[in-house]
Motif scaffolding. Sequence first.
Motif, short mmCIF file in Angstrom:
data_model
loop_
_atom_site.label_atom_id
_atom_site.label_comp_id
_atom_site.label_asym_id
_atom_site.label_seq_id
_atom_site.Cartn_x
_atom_site.Cartn_y
_atom_site.Cartn_z
N ARG A 33 0.81 -1.29 0.07
CA ARG A 33 -0.04 0.17 0.11
C ARG A 33 0.90 1.43 -0.07
N SER B 227 -12.05 7.29 5.73
CA SER B 227 -13.02 7.95 4.83
C SER B 227 -14.14 7.65 4.60
N ARG C 82 -11.95 3.64 1.73
CA ARG C 82 -10.57 3.33 1.09
C ARG C 82 -9.47 3.78 1.52
N TYR C 83 -9.63 5.11 2.43
CA TYR C 83 -8.38 5.77 2.97
C TYR C 83 -8.26 6.00 4.37
N LEU D 230 -1.33 9.51 5.41
CA LEU D 230 -2.52 8.84 4.64
C LEU D 230 -2.13 7.63 3.97
N LYS D 231 -3.15 6.48 4.39
CA LYS D 231 -2.58 5.00 4.05
C LYS D 231 -3.70 4.44 2.85
N TYR D 232 -3.40 3.84 2.08
CA TYR D 232 -4.35 3.35 0.97
C TYR D 232 -3.84 2.19 0.02
N TRP E 137 -6.29 2.78 -5.44
CA TRP E 137 -6.79 4.03 -5.11
C TRP E 137 -6.14 5.30 -5.40
N ASN E 138 -4.99 4.89 -5.87
CA ASN E 138 -3.82 6.00 -5.96
C ASN E 138 -4.30 7.11 -7.19
N VAL F 179 -6.31 10.03 -5.15
CA VAL F 179 -5.80 10.46 -3.98
C VAL F 179 -5.76 12.01 -3.94
#
Length: 236
Positions: free
Chosen positions: A12, A157, A161-162, A196-198, A202-203, A206
């Motif tokens: 991630r 979120s 997703r975030y 912020l991690k995802y 989903w990049n 962002v």
Amino acid sequence: MSNGYTELNNYRFERKFVAPNMSRLATEMVIKQNQAFFNPVYQPRRINNIYFDTPGLDCFFDNLFGNGNRWKCRLRWYGEVFGKIEMPVLEFKIKKGLVGTKRSFRMPAFNFDKHQFTFRDIEQLFEEAALPHDIRERVAKVQPVLLNSYNRSYFVSMNKRYRITVDDKLEYYNLRRGWNHFGRPFTEDFKTVVELKYDQEWNKEVDMITNQFPFRLDKNSKFLSGMSHFRSEIAV
């Protein structure tokens, strides 16, 4: 694993931002006003880590020079820094380019005595743990180099997703083989770190989140900050 601990089985993104001279309250207000609709999740808590490195400080130098393929080893627990540590977790954080993952292993409870801590305490902990053979070989080649501690709050979120974590009240303690001094920590009282991690998928979306941040994008490794302070004698 339970107790709000996040395990990973994929790679991630983890993007870090620094909000210097910005309080936790103000930082969290900015996050809550983001159009991704972040809401608190879990209870805020104190996070503690003992970081490990090789005798040649390979992990430190790989982080310092931005090696794209690197790893860090740490022992993590929540709550009080010292005393009886009930649910520690050994983590190997693995970085490949811009993304990362981690391998996690539950460890036995141990007593972290600020007046009598020695490297032998950690060696004994590793001996008692039910670790895979490859991990046991790896920990045999590292030693404790740094203790850090900080407050963390969590947000997710609306679409799940975030995730965002907010860290402040950062404290660092030097760890040496021959002596350990916990009386005078190095502190970063006026720094707030936002992460912020995802997942990779989903990049592309962002930017809608980060464009609303007044924070400064920063690599900000707590491991590197603490090590750089205490190992200032290292020639770079």
